[in-house]
Motif scaffolding. Structure first.
Motif, PDB file in Angstrom:
ATOM      1  N   ALA A  96     130.719  95.270  59.097  1.00 16.58           N
ATOM      2  CA  ALA A  96     131.986  95.448  59.889  1.00 16.58           C
ATOM      3  C   ALA A  96     131.763  96.164  61.125  1.00 16.58           C
ATOM      4  O   ALA A  96     131.040  96.937  61.143  1.00 16.58           O
ATOM      5  CB  ALA A  96     132.945  96.451  58.951  1.00 16.58           C
ATOM      6  N   SER A  97     132.676  95.907  62.224  1.00 22.15           N
ATOM      7  CA  SER A  97     132.528  96.484  63.532  1.00 22.15           C
ATOM      8  C   SER A  97     133.477  98.005  63.220  1.00 22.15           C
ATOM      9  O   SER A  97     134.105  98.249  62.435  1.00 22.15           O
ATOM     10  CB  SER A  97     133.139  95.615  64.462  1.00 22.15           C
ATOM     11  OG  SER A  97     134.466  95.737  64.256  1.00 22.15           O
ATOM     12  N   THR A  98     133.059  98.856  64.306  1.00 20.49           N
ATOM     13  CA  THR A  98     133.569 100.028  64.225  1.00 20.49           C
ATOM     14  C   THR A  98     134.968  99.951  64.261  1.00 20.49           C
ATOM     15  O   THR A  98     135.847 100.815  63.772  1.00 20.49           O
ATOM     16  CB  THR A  98     132.921 100.936  65.310  1.00 20.49           C
ATOM     17  OG1 THR A  98     131.581 100.950  65.380  1.00 20.49           O
ATOM     18  CG2 THR A  98     133.452 102.380  65.482  1.00 20.49           C
ATOM     19  N   GLU A  99     135.591  98.986  65.086  1.00 21.75           N
ATOM     20  CA  GLU A  99     136.914  98.785  65.370  1.00 21.75           C
ATOM     21  C   GLU A  99     137.619  98.344  63.937  1.00 21.75           C
ATOM     22  O   GLU A  99     138.804  99.079  63.510  1.00 21.75           O
ATOM     23  CB  GLU A  99     137.346  97.684  66.202  1.00 21.75           C
ATOM     24  CG  GLU A  99     137.177  98.219  67.636  1.00 21.75           C
ATOM     25  CD  GLU A  99     135.769  98.166  68.051  1.00 21.75           C
ATOM     26  OE1 GLU A  99     134.698  97.358  67.534  1.00 21.75           O
ATOM     27  OE2 GLU A  99     135.050  98.588  69.095  1.00 21.75           O
ATOM     28  N   ASP A 100     136.977  97.618  62.974  1.00 26.70           N
ATOM     29  CA  ASP A 100     137.316  97.271  61.846  1.00 26.70           C
ATOM     30  C   ASP A 100     137.818  98.273  60.904  1.00 26.70           C
ATOM     31  O   ASP A 100     138.528  98.504  60.153  1.00 26.70           O
ATOM     32  CB  ASP A 100     136.661  96.149  61.267  1.00 26.70           C
ATOM     33  CG  ASP A 100     136.728  94.887  61.964  1.00 26.70           C
ATOM     34  OD1 ASP A 100     137.596  94.569  62.640  1.00 26.70           O
ATOM     35  OD2 ASP A 100     135.765  94.082  61.930  1.00 26.70           O
TER      36      ASP A 100
ATOM     37  N   GLU B 230     130.811 103.287  53.021  1.00 26.01           N
ATOM     38  CA  GLU B 230     130.944 102.128  52.322  1.00 26.01           C
ATOM     39  C   GLU B 230     131.591 101.182  52.937  1.00 26.01           C
ATOM     40  O   GLU B 230     131.089  99.806  52.929  1.00 26.01           O
ATOM     41  CB  GLU B 230     131.751 102.526  51.057  1.00 26.01           C
ATOM     42  CG  GLU B 230     130.984 103.282  49.791  1.00 26.01           C
ATOM     43  CD  GLU B 230     131.946 103.528  48.878  1.00 26.01           C
ATOM     44  OE1 GLU B 230     133.193 103.009  48.598  1.00 26.01           O
ATOM     45  OE2 GLU B 230     131.476 104.585  47.893  1.00 26.01           O
ATOM     46  N   LEU B 231     132.350 101.232  53.847  1.00 26.56           N
ATOM     47  CA  LEU B 231     133.157 100.159  54.887  1.00 26.56           C
ATOM     48  C   LEU B 231     132.131  99.664  55.602  1.00 26.56           C
ATOM     49  O   LEU B 231     132.079  98.406  55.963  1.00 26.56           O
ATOM     50  CB  LEU B 231     134.483 100.900  55.489  1.00 26.56           C
ATOM     51  CG  LEU B 231     135.553 100.820  54.538  1.00 26.56           C
ATOM     52  CD1 LEU B 231     136.960 101.587  55.509  1.00 26.56           C
ATOM     53  CD2 LEU B 231     136.209  99.797  54.122  1.00 26.56           C
ATOM     54  N   LEU B 232     131.375 100.592  56.265  1.00 27.73           N
ATOM     55  CA  LEU B 232     130.246 100.010  57.252  1.00 27.73           C
ATOM     56  C   LEU B 232     129.158  99.239  56.668  1.00 27.73           C
ATOM     57  O   LEU B 232     128.643  98.352  57.255  1.00 27.73           O
ATOM     58  CB  LEU B 232     129.815 101.353  57.995  1.00 27.73           C
ATOM     59  CG  LEU B 232     130.715 101.847  59.007  1.00 27.73           C
ATOM     60  CD1 LEU B 232     129.969 103.253  59.605  1.00 27.73           C
ATOM     61  CD2 LEU B 232     131.143 101.011  60.142  1.00 27.73           C
ATOM     62  N   GLU B 233     129.122  99.519  55.322  1.00 21.86           N
ATOM     63  CA  GLU B 233     127.875  98.811  54.640  1.00 21.86           C
ATOM     64  C   GLU B 233     128.126  97.438  54.087  1.00 21.86           C
ATOM     65  O   GLU B 233     127.224  96.798  53.930  1.00 21.86           O
ATOM     66  CB  GLU B 233     127.165  99.737  53.569  1.00 21.86           C
ATOM     67  CG  GLU B 233     126.324 100.812  54.187  1.00 21.86           C
ATOM     68  CD  GLU B 233     125.821 102.049  53.062  1.00 21.86           C
ATOM     69  OE1 GLU B 233     126.351 101.778  51.954  1.00 21.86           O
ATOM     70  OE2 GLU B 233     125.130 102.804  53.380  1.00 21.86           O
ATOM     71  N   GLU B 234     129.637  97.353  53.771  1.00 20.37           N
ATOM     72  CA  GLU B 234     129.942  96.158  53.169  1.00 20.37           C
ATOM     73  C   GLU B 234     129.939  95.044  54.037  1.00 20.37           C
ATOM     74  O   GLU B 234     130.126  95.051  55.322  1.00 20.37           O
ATOM     75  CB  GLU B 234     131.273  96.292  52.294  1.00 20.37           C
ATOM     76  CG  GLU B 234     132.459  96.215  53.336  1.00 20.37           C
ATOM     77  CD  GLU B 234     133.788  96.475  52.582  1.00 20.37           C
ATOM     78  OE1 GLU B 234     134.852  96.138  53.387  1.00 20.37           O
ATOM     79  OE2 GLU B 234     133.894  96.837  51.523  1.00 20.37           O
ATOM     80  N   ASP B 235     129.470  93.827  53.394  1.00 22.93           N
ATOM     81  CA  ASP B 235     129.375  92.639  54.336  1.00 22.93           C
ATOM     82  C   ASP B 235     130.630  92.056  54.626  1.00 22.93           C
ATOM     83  O   ASP B 235     131.603  91.681  54.115  1.00 22.93           O
ATOM     84  CB  ASP B 235     128.507  91.511  53.499  1.00 22.93           C
ATOM     85  CG  ASP B 235     127.325  91.130  54.444  1.00 22.93           C
ATOM     86  OD1 ASP B 235     126.318  90.770  53.810  1.00 22.93           O
ATOM     87  OD2 ASP B 235     127.234  91.417  55.783  1.00 22.93           O
TER      88      ASP B 235
END
Length: 73
Positions: free
Chosen positions: A3-7, A68-73
């Motif tokens: 996920a991108s930082t904006e997402d 967790e949001l940054l690590e999920e695909d």
């Protein structure tokens, strides 16, 4: 693709006055009550540390959610 930082920023709850803030404010009120109204200074000081602990724990949980949001695909 991660996920991108904006997402991640869009997915994070932006409610800044939630149960954590209410609990912190209530414990400040309780500490002031014990300290000034009841005259129990030691208990008032003890309860006065609660808001910091509550907010620190909430920050930890929020950072775990972001991680967790940054690590999920």
């Amino acid at each position: 693709m991660s996920a991108s930082t904006e997402d991640v920023a869009a997915d994070i709850d932006t409610n800044s006055f939630g149960p954590t803030a209410v609990a912190s404010l209530a414990s400040v009120g309780l500490a002031l009550y014990f300290y000034y109204v009841r005259g129990d200074k030691q208990r008032g000081q003890f309860v006065g540390f609660w808001p910091v602990t509550i907010l620190a724990f909430a920050s930890f949980l929020k950072l775990e959610e972001i991680k967790e949001l940054l690590e999920e695909d």
